[in-house]
Design a protein around this motif. Structure first.
Motif, PDB file in Angstrom:
ATOM      1  N   ILE A  94     -39.036  60.777   4.275  1.00  0.00           N
ATOM      2  CA  ILE A  94     -38.833  60.307   5.653  1.00  0.00           C
ATOM      3  C   ILE A  94     -37.559  60.891   6.270  1.00  0.00           C
ATOM      4  CG2 ILE A  94     -38.349  58.257   7.064  1.00  0.00           C
ATOM      5  CD1 ILE A  94     -40.515  56.805   5.445  1.00  0.00           C
ATOM      6  N   PRO A  95     -36.385  60.822   5.594  1.00  0.00           N
ATOM      7  CA  PRO A  95     -35.217  61.478   6.192  1.00  0.00           C
ATOM      8  C   PRO A  95     -35.380  62.992   6.326  1.00  0.00           C
ATOM      9  CG  PRO A  95     -34.613  60.331   4.144  1.00  0.00           C
ATOM     10  CD  PRO A  95     -36.028  59.968   4.461  1.00  0.00           C
ATOM     11  N   GLU A  96     -36.123  63.600   5.397  1.00  0.00           N
ATOM     12  CA  GLU A  96     -36.357  65.040   5.526  1.00  0.00           C
ATOM     13  C   GLU A  96     -37.195  65.337   6.770  1.00  0.00           C
ATOM     14  OE1 GLU A  96     -38.207  68.880   3.083  1.00  0.00           O
ATOM     15  OE2 GLU A  96     -38.254  66.883   2.163  1.00  0.00           O
ATOM     16  N   LEU A  97     -38.222  64.553   6.989  1.00  0.00           N
ATOM     17  CA  LEU A  97     -39.033  64.729   8.188  1.00  0.00           C
ATOM     18  C   LEU A  97     -38.215  64.428   9.441  1.00  0.00           C
ATOM     19  CD1 LEU A  97     -41.694  65.319   9.594  1.00  0.00           C
ATOM     20  CD2 LEU A  97     -42.393  62.952   9.180  1.00  0.00           C
ATOM     21  N   THR A  98     -37.326  63.444   9.360  1.00  0.00           N
ATOM     22  CA  THR A  98     -36.463  63.125  10.505  1.00  0.00           C
ATOM     23  C   THR A  98     -35.681  64.359  10.935  1.00  0.00           C
ATOM     24  OG1 THR A  98     -36.228  60.825   9.785  1.00  0.00           O
ATOM     25  CG2 THR A  98     -34.574  61.654  11.313  1.00  0.00           C
ATOM     26  N   TRP A  99     -35.158  65.125   9.957  1.00  0.00           N
ATOM     27  CA  TRP A  99     -34.398  66.328  10.312  1.00  0.00           C
ATOM     28  C   TRP A  99     -35.311  67.373  10.957  1.00  0.00           C
ATOM     29  CZ3 TRP A  99     -29.924  67.726  11.661  1.00  0.00           C
ATOM     30  CH2 TRP A  99     -29.592  69.077  11.746  1.00  0.00           C
ATOM     31  N   MET A 100     -36.491  67.565  10.401  1.00  0.00           N
ATOM     32  CA  MET A 100     -37.421  68.531  11.009  1.00  0.00           C
ATOM     33  C   MET A 100     -37.734  68.154  12.448  1.00  0.00           C
ATOM     34  SD  MET A 100     -40.327  69.594   8.258  1.00  0.00           S
ATOM     35  CE  MET A 100     -39.945  70.371   6.685  1.00  0.00           C
ATOM     36  N   LEU A 101     -37.986  66.868  12.681  1.00  0.00           N
ATOM     37  CA  LEU A 101     -38.316  66.419  14.032  1.00  0.00           C
ATOM     38  C   LEU A 101     -37.110  66.512  14.959  1.00  0.00           C
ATOM     39  CD1 LEU A 101     -40.518  63.273  13.216  1.00  0.00           C
ATOM     40  CD2 LEU A 101     -41.268  65.622  13.660  1.00  0.00           C
ATOM     41  N   SER A 102     -35.909  66.272  14.406  1.00  0.00           N
ATOM     42  CA  SER A 102     -34.697  66.396  15.216  1.00  0.00           C
ATOM     43  C   SER A 102     -34.533  67.815  15.741  1.00  0.00           C
ATOM     44  CB  SER A 102     -33.454  66.021  14.382  1.00  0.00           C
ATOM     45  OG  SER A 102     -33.477  64.667  14.010  1.00  0.00           O
ATOM     46  N   CYS A 103     -35.011  68.772  14.957  1.00  0.00           N
ATOM     47  CA  CYS A 103     -34.847  70.182  15.332  1.00  0.00           C
ATOM     48  C   CYS A 103     -35.819  70.624  16.419  1.00  0.00           C
ATOM     49  CB  CYS A 103     -34.983  71.062  14.088  1.00  0.00           C
ATOM     50  SG  CYS A 103     -33.624  70.848  12.919  1.00  0.00           S
ATOM     51  N   VAL A 104     -36.791  69.775  16.750  1.00  0.00           N
ATOM     52  CA  VAL A 104     -37.696  70.107  17.854  1.00  0.00           C
ATOM     53  C   VAL A 104     -37.564  69.095  18.996  1.00  0.00           C
ATOM     54  CG1 VAL A 104     -39.335  71.171  16.260  1.00  0.00           C
ATOM     55  CG2 VAL A 104     -39.698  68.807  16.989  1.00  0.00           C
ATOM     56  N   CYS A 105     -36.739  68.080  18.793  1.00  0.00           N
ATOM     57  CA  CYS A 105     -36.596  67.016  19.793  1.00  0.00           C
ATOM     58  C   CYS A 105     -35.507  67.376  20.804  1.00  0.00           C
ATOM     59  CB  CYS A 105     -36.247  65.692  19.096  1.00  0.00           C
ATOM     60  SG  CYS A 105     -35.906  64.341  20.236  1.00  0.00           S
ATOM     61  N   ALA A 106     -35.824  67.305  22.075  1.00  0.00           N
ATOM     62  CA  ALA A 106     -34.842  67.600  23.120  1.00  0.00           C
ATOM     63  C   ALA A 106     -33.787  66.498  23.198  1.00  0.00           C
ATOM     64  CB  ALA A 106     -35.546  67.717  24.474  1.00  0.00           C
ATOM     65  N   LYS A 107     -32.526  66.888  23.312  1.00  0.00           N
ATOM     66  CA  LYS A 107     -31.458  65.901  23.455  1.00  0.00           C
ATOM     67  C   LYS A 107     -31.681  65.042  24.692  1.00  0.00           C
ATOM     68  CE  LYS A 107     -26.485  65.346  24.095  1.00  0.00           C
ATOM     69  NZ  LYS A 107     -26.512  64.804  25.456  1.00  0.00           N
ATOM     70  N   GLY A 108     -32.203  65.656  25.744  1.00  0.00           N
ATOM     71  CA  GLY A 108     -32.447  64.905  26.981  1.00  0.00           C
ATOM     72  C   GLY A 108     -33.394  63.734  26.778  1.00  0.00           C
ATOM     73  N   LEU A 109     -34.340  63.884  25.829  1.00  0.00           N
ATOM     74  CA  LEU A 109     -35.262  62.790  25.529  1.00  0.00           C
ATOM     75  C   LEU A 109     -34.483  61.611  24.952  1.00  0.00           C
ATOM     76  CD1 LEU A 109     -38.300  62.008  25.481  1.00  0.00           C
ATOM     77  CD2 LEU A 109     -38.359  62.846  23.116  1.00  0.00           C
ATOM     78  N   MET A 110     -33.539  61.894  24.058  1.00  0.00           N
ATOM     79  CA  MET A 110     -32.719  60.838  23.459  1.00  0.00           C
ATOM     80  C   MET A 110     -31.770  60.213  24.488  1.00  0.00           C
ATOM     81  SD  MET A 110     -33.739  60.545  20.316  1.00  0.00           S
ATOM     82  CE  MET A 110     -35.343  60.818  21.105  1.00  0.00           C
ATOM     83  N   ASN A 111     -31.326  61.015  25.449  1.00  0.00           N
ATOM     84  CA  ASN A 111     -30.445  60.479  26.504  1.00  0.00           C
ATOM     85  C   ASN A 111     -31.130  59.365  27.290  1.00  0.00           C
ATOM     86  OD1 ASN A 111     -28.447  62.326  25.879  1.00  0.00           O
ATOM     87  ND2 ASN A 111     -28.947  63.730  27.557  1.00  0.00           N
ATOM     88  N   ARG A 112     -32.465  59.407  27.322  1.00  0.00           N
ATOM     89  CA  ARG A 112     -33.211  58.429  28.120  1.00  0.00           C
ATOM     90  C   ARG A 112     -33.614  57.190  27.328  1.00  0.00           C
ATOM     91  NH1 ARG A 112     -35.184  63.448  29.876  1.00  0.00           N
ATOM     92  NH2 ARG A 112     -37.115  63.347  28.653  1.00  0.00           N
ATOM     93  N   ALA A 113     -33.259  57.139  26.031  1.00  0.00           N
ATOM     94  CA  ALA A 113     -33.629  55.985  25.199  1.00  0.00           C
ATOM     95  C   ALA A 113     -32.936  54.721  25.720  1.00  0.00           C
ATOM     96  CB  ALA A 113     -33.249  56.240  23.745  1.00  0.00           C
ATOM     97  N   HIS A 114     -33.682  53.621  25.781  1.00  0.00           N
ATOM     98  CA  HIS A 114     -33.152  52.387  26.370  1.00  0.00           C
ATOM     99  C   HIS A 114     -31.897  51.897  25.664  1.00  0.00           C
ATOM    100  CE1 HIS A 114     -36.590  52.271  28.867  1.00  0.00           C
ATOM    101  NE2 HIS A 114     -37.448  51.767  27.993  1.00  0.00           N
TER     102      HIS A 114
END
Length: 341
Positions: A94-114
């Motif tokens: 799970i943490p390994e997959l988290t890193w893979m997904l972090s590498c394709v996830c836009a920072k702007g998407l996280m900026n909008r997290a509630h």
């Protein structure tokens, strides 16, 4: 294709930062345990202990909560033969997959997290020069960890409250981005399931029962303590004999959450006839206490046998990793991290 893969996959995580209370039972645990017994559904239930570290840096509390929550679900009848019950921290993929997904996830998407936006707004309201003061990367990036929890097992449906819908949408965005970049249907796009019928119980003060309000009734508190807490539930000043409104009464709400339809209707008639608050509190205590007597005994026995709980969770982790490990091999190959030979 295995029989498990043909079933609808439903995944639920339980954050290990508190002691389960009546509100948790009615709103999440009871319906989830009923679902765990459905042979047409492959259920995944996990202790979200990595998530717990985001908001709790008290090791003893996290440890206690992990044990209490696991014992609670088992005492209440979770079907661990059908459902897969595990600890998030026991699945290193799970943490390994988290890193893979972090590498394709836009920072702007996280900026909008509630949660992140709320923390920034709090800093701005306090006139802090740094809008990110006190905000950890765990808080900022936890929607990616949540996405990894869901996508690791390609869950079709994720039961959530309304405040969590955004995170499922983010998981869909991240999954779609990964599928697009690496040109394959690696991840199923999950759907949020919001059950409008799920009841939200009131607490001792009439507000939503929540540990953040310190107004909860722990699920397996001792009998005398349960009686004391029920007696503390806030009521109005109407006298015995005066009709009372059950729909605005926390006492009735708690009773109805455990009672049959017929029993709730009978209690509703008692309210119309002007039942006294003292009598109502006694009836609620007696009914809920009797309902919880056997699971409370099972819970206490489980709490005294942490080795059994550990064994159940390890067995669940083995089943979970039987899926996660080969899937991660597939994903490593997809991103260029596969074996040379």
């Amino acid at each position: 294709m295995s029989a498990a893969s043909e079933k609808t996959r439903v995944l639920t995580g339980i954050t290990t930062t508190g002691t389960p209370h009546l509100g948790n039972y009615v709103g999440a645990i009871k319906p989830a345990i009923e679902a765990s017994q459905d042979p047409n559904v492959q259920s995944y239930y996990f202790l979200a202990d990595l998530h717990a570290l985001i908001k709790c840096q008290d090791p003893r509390r996290v440890q206690e909560s992990r044990l209490e929550i696991a014992a609670t679900w088992l005492a209440l009848g979770l079907d661990t033969d059908n459902a897969i019950f595990y600890q998030q921290s026991d699945i290193p993929e799970i943490p390994e997959l988290t890193w893979m997904l972090s590498c394709v996830c836009a920072k702007g998407l996280m900026n909008r997290a509630h949660a992140y936006k709320a923390a920034v707004a709090e800093n701005e309201a306090a006139d802090n020069q740094d809008p990110d003061k006190g905000i950890t990367m765990g808080l900022f990036g936890y929607p990616v960890l949540m996405a990894a929890d869901i996508l690791m097992f390609n869950a079709n449906r994720v039961p959530v409250g309304r405040d969590q819908i955004q995170h499922i949408e983010m998981a869909r965005d991240i999954a779609g981005r990964f599928n697009h970049l690496y040109k394959g249907a690696y991840f199923t796009l999950p759907e949020a399931v919001v059950d409008e019928k799920v009841e939200v119980l009131g607490g001792l003060d009439g507000r939503k029962m929540s540990k953040s309000y310190h107004n909860t009734i722990p699920l397996f508190v001792a009998e005398k303590k349960l009686q004391k807490l029920v007696r503390k539930i806030k009521t109005n000043s109407l006298e015995p004999g005066e009709p009372k409104d059950p729909d605005t009464c926390t006492l009735f709400q708690i009773y109805a959450a455990f009672a049959t339809v017929e029993e709730a209707a009978a209690m509703r008639a008692e309210y119309a006839n002007g039942i006294g608050w003292g009598e109502a509190k006694n009836r609620v205590f007696e009914y809920v206490n009797e309902h919880l007597r056997e699971p409370r005994e099972r819970y206490q026995a489980l709490m005294e046998d942490p080795g059994h709980i550990e064994a159940v969770l390890k067995k669940g982790a083995e089943r979970a990793r039987a899926e996660a490990a080969p899937f991660m091999d597939h994903l490593r190959q997809a991103v260029g991290l596969g074996r040379f030979v």
